[in-house]
Design a protein around this motif. Structure first.
Motif, PDB file in Angstrom:
ATOM      1  N   ASN A  25       3.737  -0.337  11.710  1.00  6.84           N
ATOM      2  CA  ASN A  25       4.150   0.808  11.115  1.00  6.84           C
ATOM      3  C   ASN A  25       3.920   2.116  11.765  1.00  6.84           C
TER       4      ASN A  25
ATOM      5  N   LEU B 131       0.696  -1.220  -0.131  1.00 10.95           N
ATOM      6  CA  LEU B 131      -0.135  -0.141  -0.092  1.00 10.95           C
ATOM      7  C   LEU B 131       0.971   1.164  -0.104  1.00 10.95           C
ATOM      8  N   PHE B 132       2.106   1.148   0.658  1.00  7.28           N
ATOM      9  CA  PHE B 132       2.960   2.397   0.744  1.00  7.28           C
ATOM     10  C   PHE B 132       3.785   2.817  -0.214  1.00  7.28           C
TER      11      PHE B 132
ATOM     12  N   PRO C 277       6.520   3.823  -2.577  1.00  2.29           N
ATOM     13  CA  PRO C 277       7.848   4.251  -2.477  1.00  2.29           C
ATOM     14  C   PRO C 277       8.301   4.678  -0.901  1.00  2.29           C
ATOM     15  N   ALA C 278       6.914   4.832  -0.134  1.00  2.00           N
ATOM     16  CA  ALA C 278       7.067   5.010   1.208  1.00  2.00           C
ATOM     17  C   ALA C 278       7.294   3.807   1.841  1.00  2.00           C
TER      18      ALA C 278
END
Lengths: 140, 140, 140, 140, 140, 140
Positions: F81, F20-21, F23-24
């Motif tokens: 997270n 879901l994140f 590039p983060a």
């Protein structure tokens, strides 16, 4: 150099000519938050650049004829793209006229420069900074 | 002088070498809100400094390789403290390269200066302002 | 209650019917800085309310048909005063439709409420906050 | 030119002498949000203009004797209108003294200029920018 | 729930009684940036919560007697610590009185709640939110 | 309901697990500007919700162990997270512990709720608002 800056705003409609502008060629609008800064090399006898109330009034008087208008229908702007940048120069020239006529409560000769900043959103703004002399050409 | 300024941001990790930095010697991070201002002595035929959409794209393209990165691992920054100030100079140099290559939709010779401001929090920011010439040395 | 909020903006023209509006009865315009907040009682398995990128995209998709438009000519708004308050409700309803259709990357049933804030200047803003149910009536 | 800028604030009472000031001749007060910017032509060996923590401390030390005070009773300001503009010059002079005494963690000769901005509300602010030399006269 | 919010400010002096306040026991001052939000369950026939111009006027009328004053000398505040929190309640009560008297251009019964926020600096603010009924007690 | 809110910030590194994140998922970082609001039904005998200096100190004490850290290496966050939303809940729980232990200079029973807002950029933020009871579960 000392400066004092005041804030006001206008809400206008306009459109742009030129493919550069993409969707902004259509009639749309903007809130311009306007900051006008007056710069001087020294403070006056009261300890101010110019009176802050006077600065607010001078700016408001210049913005009033533009506020709640469709700039496409303002005669002075016929044939002109009223871009954010153009408007910074226009307001600069109008404020400079007031300053040159000693209309800011202090001799115009003691005002060194004026900077006008228009913020059109939280991610874009423009400004014009220049002397108040007739030759400054901010609005041309 | 006219200016147009656009805003974007990056979220990066990095660490600093040097006792001056105290706890910031450890790996930490920052959101940098980046303002890029383009200054010119006159407006172009469209009435703009440069197209604001083009300005946003140029800035985004330069920030993309830095965003969501640990700057300690970016090859171009090997052995360098990627301080807020350093990054203002680096982004200035990259934007200047684009300007000199006429990549901003206007001849680079008509862009006078660029100013890059990085806000790292609500209480601290840095900027670099300089001409776009190859000798500007913003990023050095 | 947890919330995540993202920001975007539109630049539109419009006019209002009704003497209440004074000079704003004329065709004018506004930049609306739009904040969309999504509220949920708990975080999902990833530790988020909804993905922030997804939130940005959902908002942008709803704003796109309004951006750079004269709202007086938008068919859905025929006969309606597109006030700042009305638009908060309209955008709320559109975002709620996406949420109810599980279009935010999380089951709509897990989104408790949505709040939409429109800032029209540095001194005025409006918002609508309500549940995402079909009966919420934000845009009515 | 590189710059680093830090923010702090003071909450003071004062009154003004002179009919120019209208209702502000009465004892009133202000929160001044103070931004101090340090400008240098190049970064030091650490890659900074000056250490940002040191900048915060230097500013706080100068503001402390003014904070929570009635400026009408501060001896150094006897007979002076402590206008926003005056205070920008005063704080500039005090920061310049620190810089000239090499008190910013970098030789004063490497600090080119200092700019002090005081925001007194969301619609008005003032600043003073000048070199740090003894002859700058910011606070006079 | 719909809301419309307007912003204004006052510049006042005051002092506090009580060792809790430390240095703020001395006479000092503050700029309070004041946001007044009016909440209603539905929009009126014009499509607004209340007219935004009317909201600005109502707030300004209530702030005028406080602006440029030493609150220690305001009779209504005798023996009271005019803290940021207290003032949010006081302004809330005054706006509620106007609302209950149908002074906002809409029947008071259609105004659900009012929220008053005072920002005293970039790092501290307070608010009071409550119904407009006589029993709300915001200013007590 | 009365509220008082104070602001501070942290600069951290972290990475996220989960496609879901995007590039983060890589190690990056953020400046989180943190607003902590304390809500109470009535003011205390001094006329405050809680002392604003005490509020600043309580927030700073909780943020200190996180500031200039790589949150991936903080033991308390193992396997978690550390999203913006998660951190709002975590800080809420820590502030609630202080409030329940009467550590805010006022009996915890008189503090109704706490809201913690983290702004990660100029276009995104998150918050958690809830009661201070042990069962609130903000940080879970």
């Amino acid at each position: 150099m000392f400066a004092v800056e005041v804030r006001d705003h206008i809400m206008i409609a306009h459109s742009f000519a030129g493919s550069l502008f993409g969707p902004a060629q259509a009639l749309h609008g903007a809130t311009f938050v306007v900051d006008a800064a007056f710069l001087a090399r020294s403070l006056d006898a009261n300890g101010v650049v110019i009176d802050i109330g006077r600065a607010h009034e001078a700016l408001k008087a210049i913005l009033a004829p533009l506020n709640y208008r469709n700039l496409d229908e303002v005669e002075a702007f016929a044939g002109i793209n009223t871009t954010t940048e153009f408007l910074t120069g226009y307001i600069h020239e109008k404020l400079s006229e007031v300053a040159r006529a000693d209309g800011l409560g202090r001799p115009g000769a003691e005002i060194d420069r004026i900077r006008v900043t228009l913020s059109e959103s939280h991610v874009a703004r423009a400004w014009y900074e220049g002397p108040i002399g007739a030759e400054s050409g901010g609005g041309k």
